[in-house]
Design a protein around this motif. Structure first.
Motif, short mmCIF file in Angstrom:
data_model
loop_
_atom_site.label_atom_id
_atom_site.label_comp_id
_atom_site.label_asym_id
_atom_site.label_seq_id
_atom_site.Cartn_x
_atom_site.Cartn_y
_atom_site.Cartn_z
N LEU A 184 0.84 -1.21 0.00
CA LEU A 184 0.00 0.00 0.00
C LEU A 184 0.86 1.25 0.00
O LEU A 184 0.56 2.23 -0.70
N GLU A 185 1.93 1.24 0.81
CA GLU A 185 2.84 2.38 0.82
C GLU A 185 3.46 2.57 -0.55
O GLU A 185 3.58 3.71 -1.04
N ALA A 186 3.86 1.44 -1.16
CA ALA A 186 4.45 1.55 -2.49
C ALA A 186 3.43 2.05 -3.50
O ALA A 186 3.74 2.88 -4.37
N ASP A 187 2.16 1.57 -3.36
CA ASP A 187 1.10 2.04 -4.28
C ASP A 187 0.83 3.53 -4.07
O ASP A 187 0.63 4.28 -5.05
N ARG A 188 0.81 3.96 -2.81
CA ARG A 188 0.58 5.39 -2.55
C ARG A 188 1.68 6.24 -3.15
O ARG A 188 1.42 7.28 -3.77
N PHE A 189 2.93 5.73 -2.99
CA PHE A 189 4.04 6.49 -3.56
C PHE A 189 3.92 6.52 -5.09
O PHE A 189 4.15 7.56 -5.71
N ARG A 190 3.56 5.36 -5.68
CA ARG A 190 3.41 5.35 -7.13
C ARG A 190 2.26 6.26 -7.57
O ARG A 190 2.36 6.93 -8.61
N ILE A 191 1.17 6.29 -6.79
CA ILE A 191 0.05 7.16 -7.15
C ILE A 191 0.44 8.62 -7.08
O ILE A 191 0.09 9.43 -7.95
N LEU A 194 2.49 9.26 -9.94
CA LEU A 194 1.66 9.27 -11.14
C LEU A 194 0.86 10.57 -11.23
O LEU A 194 0.71 11.15 -12.33
N GLN A 195 0.36 11.04 -10.09
CA GLN A 195 -0.36 12.33 -10.09
C GLN A 195 0.56 13.46 -10.54
O GLN A 195 0.16 14.33 -11.33
N ARG A 196 1.78 13.45 -10.03
CA ARG A 196 2.72 14.51 -10.42
C ARG A 196 3.00 14.45 -11.91
O ARG A 196 2.99 15.47 -12.60
N LYS A 197 3.23 13.19 -12.41
CA LYS A 197 3.48 13.05 -13.84
C LYS A 197 2.27 13.46 -14.66
O LYS A 197 2.39 14.10 -15.70
N LEU A 198 1.07 13.09 -14.16
CA LEU A 198 -0.14 13.46 -14.89
C LEU A 198 -0.34 14.97 -14.90
O LEU A 198 -0.79 15.55 -15.92
N ARG A 199 -0.03 15.65 -13.80
CA ARG A 199 -0.12 17.12 -13.77
C ARG A 199 0.86 17.71 -14.78
O ARG A 199 0.52 18.66 -15.51
N ASP A 200 2.07 17.14 -14.80
CA ASP A 200 3.05 17.65 -15.78
C ASP A 200 2.55 17.42 -17.20
O ASP A 200 2.64 18.31 -18.06
N VAL A 201 2.01 16.21 -17.43
CA VAL A 201 1.49 15.92 -18.77
C VAL A 201 0.32 16.84 -19.09
O VAL A 201 0.18 17.36 -20.22
N ARG A 202 -0.56 17.07 -18.10
CA ARG A 202 -1.71 17.94 -18.33
C ARG A 202 -1.26 19.36 -18.66
O ARG A 202 -1.80 20.00 -19.57
N GLU A 203 -0.24 19.80 -17.92
CA GLU A 203 0.27 21.14 -18.20
C GLU A 203 0.87 21.20 -19.59
O GLU A 203 0.67 22.18 -20.32
#
Length: 246
Positions: A184-191, A194-203
């Motif tokens: 779960l910790e690893a999934d949270r870190f990946r999420i 992933l959110q940061r990457k998605l924000r960068d991609v969105r920008e």
């Protein structure tokens, strides 16, 4: 028993005597094969013929290693000597069996000893049977104790195995929960990543969209300008109309 042995030995002596008489009769008729008789009838004796002008025969008892009588030039005489010694030994044996000797007890004494020994043997057999019965009972009791101990051991082994399985399940649960927390910790870190990457991609996509919007507006403006220019150029002038008419 003694009478039977005496009769048997008497019969043997009679048979040997008759055999010797038969040998003597055959010798008187056609001449016997003395060497064959010595080898077949007296195998426990060794007959030897000396060398020289006047050869003689001697006989030795192979059991005792002693010579029987004095040498004789006639083989038949030495055969008779061997038969006589054999007969004498058989008679001595009969006497020993009847009267007994320090080396050989008498037959009545042996019968009494056998009877006494048999009584002892019967008593020993009864004692052995009683001992066997007691030992069988003890063995049966020991077998029952061993069976009870094995049953208790099997029960204890089952209980220990159940406790071991329960402890293993609990350990497995702890390990599984720890692994789940780590996952779960690893999934949270990946999420989060992933959110940061998605924000960068969105920008980046938003910037691209903005640039495309600007480009579209530019293209619209240029297209409108080109359309207006075509409209103006398509209207004929007065001079052009006059020229066409003339």
């Amino acid at each position: 028993m003694l009478t039977t042995i005496s009769k048997v030995l008497a019969v043997l002596v009679t048979v040997f005597s008759l055999g010797f008489l038969a040998i003597a009769g055959v010798a008187g008729v056609g001449g016997p094969n003395w060497k064959g008789i010595a080898e077949e009838e007296l195998p426990e004796y060794q007959f030897t013929r000396s060398e020289g002008e006047n050869p003689t025969w001697s006989v030795k008892n192979l059991e005792t290693g002693q010579n029987v009588g004095s040498p004789s030039p006639v083989l038949a005489q030495k055969i008779v000597d061997a038969f006589n010694e054999k007969k004498q030994k058989q008679q001595t044996r009969i006497t020993e069996l009847q009267q007994g000797s320090p080396q050989q007890p008498s037959i009545p004494f042996l019968k009494q000893s056998i009877a006494t020994t048999q009584n002892f043997i019967l008593a020993d057999i009864k004692s052995i049977e009683l001992t066997q019965d007691n030992l069988r009972k003890q063995i049966a009791g020991l077998n029952q104790q061993v069976h009870d101990a094995q049953t208790q051991l099997a029960q204890k082994a089952q209980e220990a195995e159940a406790l071991h399985d329960e402890a293993k399940l609990r350990r497995d649960d702890v390990f599984r929960l720890q692994n789940l927390v780590e996952e779960l910790e690893a999934d949270r870190f990946r999420i989060v990543e992933l959110q940061r990457k998605l924000r960068d991609v969105r920008e980046r996509y938003q910037g691209t969209i903005n640039r495309l919007e600007n480009r579209r507006e530019q293209l619209k403006t240029r297209l409108a300008k080109q359309d207006s220019d075509k409209t103006v150029s398509s209207v004929p002038t007065a001079s052009a109309v006059t020229n066409e008419r003339s």
